[in-house]
Design a protein around this motif. Structure first.
Motif, PDB file in Angstrom:
ATOM      1  N   THR A   1      60.903  48.543  34.469  1.00 38.16           N
ATOM      2  CA  THR A   1      59.452  48.512  34.614  1.00 38.16           C
ATOM      3  C   THR A   1      58.806  47.771  33.454  1.00 38.16           C
ATOM      4  OG1 THR A   1      59.542  50.596  35.805  1.00 38.16           O
ATOM      5  CG2 THR A   1      57.408  49.946  34.939  1.00 38.16           C
ATOM      6  N   ALA A   2      59.284  47.986  32.240  1.00 37.54           N
ATOM      7  CA  ALA A   2      58.716  47.301  31.078  1.00 37.54           C
ATOM      8  C   ALA A   2      58.908  45.793  31.169  1.00 37.54           C
ATOM      9  CB  ALA A   2      59.351  47.838  29.795  1.00 37.54           C
ATOM     10  N   VAL A   3      60.094  45.361  31.559  1.00 41.05           N
ATOM     11  CA  VAL A   3      60.359  43.923  31.683  1.00 41.05           C
ATOM     12  C   VAL A   3      59.473  43.310  32.757  1.00 41.05           C
ATOM     13  CG1 VAL A   3      62.094  42.235  32.406  1.00 41.05           C
ATOM     14  CG2 VAL A   3      62.681  44.000  30.754  1.00 41.05           C
ATOM     15  N   SER A   4      59.385  43.963  33.896  1.00 41.53           N
ATOM     16  CA  SER A   4      58.596  43.399  34.989  1.00 41.53           C
ATOM     17  C   SER A   4      57.102  43.426  34.678  1.00 41.53           C
ATOM     18  CB  SER A   4      58.889  44.128  36.294  1.00 41.53           C
ATOM     19  OG  SER A   4      58.543  45.483  36.175  1.00 41.53           O
ATOM     20  N   ALA A   5      56.623  44.469  34.019  1.00 37.65           N
ATOM     21  CA  ALA A   5      55.204  44.527  33.658  1.00 37.65           C
ATOM     22  C   ALA A   5      54.858  43.438  32.658  1.00 37.65           C
ATOM     23  CB  ALA A   5      54.867  45.900  33.085  1.00 37.65           C
ATOM     24  N   THR A   6      55.740  43.191  31.709  1.00 33.08           N
ATOM     25  CA  THR A   6      55.518  42.121  30.740  1.00 33.08           C
ATOM     26  C   THR A   6      55.516  40.763  31.426  1.00 33.08           C
ATOM     27  OG1 THR A   6      56.572  43.443  29.028  1.00 33.08           O
ATOM     28  CG2 THR A   6      56.365  41.084  28.607  1.00 33.08           C
ATOM     29  N   ALA A   7      56.454  40.546  32.328  1.00 32.83           N
ATOM     30  CA  ALA A   7      56.523  39.278  33.052  1.00 32.83           C
ATOM     31  C   ALA A   7      55.270  39.076  33.895  1.00 32.83           C
ATOM     32  CB  ALA A   7      57.771  39.235  33.920  1.00 32.83           C
ATOM     33  N   LEU A   8      54.818  40.134  34.566  1.00 32.24           N
ATOM     34  CA  LEU A   8      53.609  40.029  35.381  1.00 32.24           C
ATOM     35  C   LEU A   8      52.404  39.692  34.519  1.00 32.24           C
ATOM     36  CD1 LEU A   8      52.048  40.388  38.051  1.00 32.24           C
ATOM     37  CD2 LEU A   8      51.821  42.802  37.441  1.00 32.24           C
ATOM     38  N   THR A   9      52.255  40.375  33.402  1.00 33.20           N
ATOM     39  CA  THR A   9      51.135  40.109  32.506  1.00 33.20           C
ATOM     40  C   THR A   9      51.171  38.673  31.999  1.00 33.20           C
ATOM     41  OG1 THR A   9      51.152  42.421  31.827  1.00 33.20           O
ATOM     42  CG2 THR A   9      49.980  40.886  30.399  1.00 33.20           C
ATOM     43  N   ASP A  10      52.337  38.211  31.584  1.00 32.20           N
ATOM     44  CA  ASP A  10      52.461  36.836  31.096  1.00 32.20           C
ATOM     45  C   ASP A  10      52.127  35.827  32.183  1.00 32.20           C
ATOM     46  OD1 ASP A  10      53.212  37.901  28.703  1.00 32.20           O
ATOM     47  OD2 ASP A  10      55.334  37.384  28.893  1.00 32.20           O
ATOM     48  N   LEU A  11      52.571  36.074  33.397  1.00 32.25           N
ATOM     49  CA  LEU A  11      52.305  35.157  34.499  1.00 32.25           C
ATOM     50  C   LEU A  11      50.817  35.113  34.819  1.00 32.25           C
ATOM     51  CD1 LEU A  11      53.451  33.242  36.603  1.00 32.25           C
ATOM     52  CD2 LEU A  11      53.775  35.211  38.104  1.00 32.25           C
ATOM     53  N   ILE A  12      50.165  36.260  34.841  1.00 34.24           N
ATOM     54  CA  ILE A  12      48.723  36.287  35.107  1.00 34.24           C
ATOM     55  C   ILE A  12      47.961  35.550  34.011  1.00 34.24           C
ATOM     56  CG2 ILE A  12      46.697  37.803  35.238  1.00 34.24           C
ATOM     57  CD1 ILE A  12      48.489  39.805  36.737  1.00 34.24           C
ATOM     58  N   ILE A  13      48.336  35.762  32.757  1.00 37.68           N
ATOM     59  CA  ILE A  13      47.678  35.055  31.653  1.00 37.68           C
ATOM     60  C   ILE A  13      47.878  33.548  31.802  1.00 37.68           C
ATOM     61  CG2 ILE A  13      47.776  34.632  29.161  1.00 37.68           C
ATOM     62  CD1 ILE A  13      48.352  37.672  28.866  1.00 37.68           C
ATOM     63  N   ALA A  14      49.102  33.130  32.123  1.00 44.11           N
ATOM     64  CA  ALA A  14      49.365  31.702  32.298  1.00 44.11           C
ATOM     65  C   ALA A  14      48.550  31.123  33.446  1.00 44.11           C
ATOM     66  CB  ALA A  14      50.856  31.473  32.537  1.00 44.11           C
ATOM     67  N   LEU A  15      48.432  31.853  34.538  1.00 43.58           N
ATOM     68  CA  LEU A  15      47.642  31.373  35.676  1.00 43.58           C
ATOM     69  C   LEU A  15      46.167  31.235  35.318  1.00 43.58           C
ATOM     70  CD1 LEU A  15      49.248  33.452  38.554  1.00 43.58           C
ATOM     71  CD2 LEU A  15      49.401  30.976  38.236  1.00 43.58           C
ATOM     72  N   VAL A  16      45.630  32.232  34.648  1.00 43.51           N
ATOM     73  CA  VAL A  16      44.209  32.199  34.285  1.00 43.51           C
ATOM     74  C   VAL A  16      43.941  31.087  33.269  1.00 43.51           C
ATOM     75  CG1 VAL A  16      42.369  33.486  33.130  1.00 43.51           C
ATOM     76  CG2 VAL A  16      43.789  34.610  34.853  1.00 43.51           C
ATOM     77  N   VAL A  17      44.768  31.010  32.239  1.00 43.34           N
ATOM     78  CA  VAL A  17      44.548  29.999  31.195  1.00 43.34           C
ATOM     79  C   VAL A  17      44.665  28.591  31.754  1.00 43.34           C
ATOM     80  CG1 VAL A  17      45.500  29.043  29.053  1.00 43.34           C
ATOM     81  CG2 VAL A  17      45.167  31.495  29.269  1.00 43.34           C
ATOM     82  N   THR A  18      45.710  28.324  32.539  1.00 46.88           N
ATOM     83  CA  THR A  18      45.851  26.971  33.085  1.00 46.88           C
ATOM     84  C   THR A  18      44.759  26.646  34.085  1.00 46.88           C
ATOM     85  OG1 THR A  18      47.420  27.744  34.767  1.00 46.88           O
ATOM     86  CG2 THR A  18      48.343  26.828  32.722  1.00 46.88           C
ATOM     87  N   SER A  19      44.246  27.652  34.788  1.00 48.06           N
ATOM     88  CA  SER A  19      43.137  27.384  35.709  1.00 48.06           C
ATOM     89  C   SER A  19      41.851  27.083  34.949  1.00 48.06           C
ATOM     90  CB  SER A  19      42.934  28.572  36.649  1.00 48.06           C
ATOM     91  OG  SER A  19      44.018  28.673  37.531  1.00 48.06           O
ATOM     92  N   LEU A  20      41.609  27.818  33.876  1.00 50.84           N
ATOM     93  CA  LEU A  20      40.408  27.562  33.080  1.00 50.84           C
ATOM     94  C   LEU A  20      40.480  26.220  32.348  1.00 50.84           C
ATOM     95  CD1 LEU A  20      39.783  31.116  31.575  1.00 50.84           C
ATOM     96  CD2 LEU A  20      38.484  29.972  33.397  1.00 50.84           C
ATOM     97  N   LEU A  21      41.682  25.821  31.981  1.00 47.26           N
ATOM     98  CA  LEU A  21      41.857  24.570  31.221  1.00 47.26           C
ATOM     99  C   LEU A  21      42.508  23.479  32.062  1.00 47.26           C
ATOM    100  CD1 LEU A  21      43.140  26.155  27.892  1.00 47.26           C
ATOM    101  CD2 LEU A  21      40.820  25.406  28.440  1.00 47.26           C
ATOM    102  N   ARG A  22      42.317  23.522  33.368  1.00 47.98           N
ATOM    103  CA  ARG A  22      43.000  22.584  34.251  1.00 47.98           C
ATOM    104  C   ARG A  22      42.730  21.133  33.890  1.00 47.98           C
ATOM    105  NH1 ARG A  22      41.907  22.674  40.548  1.00 47.98           N
ATOM    106  NH2 ARG A  22      40.586  20.918  40.134  1.00 47.98           N
ATOM    107  N   ALA A  23      41.512  20.818  33.493  1.00 45.13           N
ATOM    108  CA  ALA A  23      41.187  19.437  33.135  1.00 45.13           C
ATOM    109  C   ALA A  23      41.921  19.002  31.868  1.00 45.13           C
ATOM    110  CB  ALA A  23      39.682  19.288  32.951  1.00 45.13           C
TER     111      ALA A  23
END
Length: 124
Positions: A31-53
Motif C-alpha cells: 500500500t505504501a509503494v502504490s500510494a507513493t507512486a499514485l501521488t507522484d503520478l498525480i503530481i507529474a500530471l498536474v505539473v506537466t499540464s500546468l507547464l505544458r507550454a
C-alpha cells in the motif's frame, strides 16, 4: 484462547499472531509503494499540464501516456489488495470504472490526436 497445536504446526495463539503480522507487513509495504507512486503520478500530471507550454508537447505526452499505462496496474492492484476486493460492490465499482475508461478511450480514439492549442495565457 488455548495454545493448542494447529494444522500449520504452530500454536493457536502464536500461529495466528504470525499470520496477522505477515499480512500487515506485506499489505503495508504494498500500500505504501502504490500510494507513493499514485501521488507522484498525480503530481507529474498536474505539473506537466500546468507547464505544458514550457515542458514541450513530447514531454507532456510521455507523462500522460505513462498515466494511461499505469491505470490497468492500478486496477489490478485494487483487486489484489484488501479483504473486500472480491465483494459484489467492489467488483461493480471496478467494472464501472473499467467501462467508463473504455468509453473514454473509444471517444478519444475517434477524435484528433493533437491537444487543444494554447492561447497567449497558456490555456486552451
Amino acid at each position: 484462547m488455548t495454545n493448542a497445536p494447529t494444522p500449520t504446526g504452530g500454536t493457536d495463539r502464536a500461529g495466528r499472531r504470525d499470520r496477522v503480522l505477515r499480512r500487515v507487513r506485506r499489505t503495508t509495504a504494498w500500500t505504501a509503494v502504490s500510494a507513493t507512486a499514485l501521488t507522484d503520478l498525480i503530481i507529474a500530471l498536474v505539473v506537466t499540464s500546468l507547464l505544458r507550454a514550457r515542458v514541450g508537447l513530447r514531454t507532456w505526452r510521455a507523462v500522460h501516456w505513462a498515466a494511461y499505462l499505469a491505470w490497468p496496474l492500478a486496477v489490478i492492484h485494487g483487486l489484489g489488495v484488501g479483504t473486500d476486493s472480491t465483494t459484489g460492490w467492489v467488483l461493480g465499482v471496478t467494472l464501472g470504472c473499467v467501462a467508463i475508461a473504455a468509453a473514454a478511450l473509444v471517444w478519444r480514439g475517434t477524435r484528433g490526436t493533437e491537444p487543444a492549442p494554447l492561447t497567449a495565457r497558456g490555456r486552451p
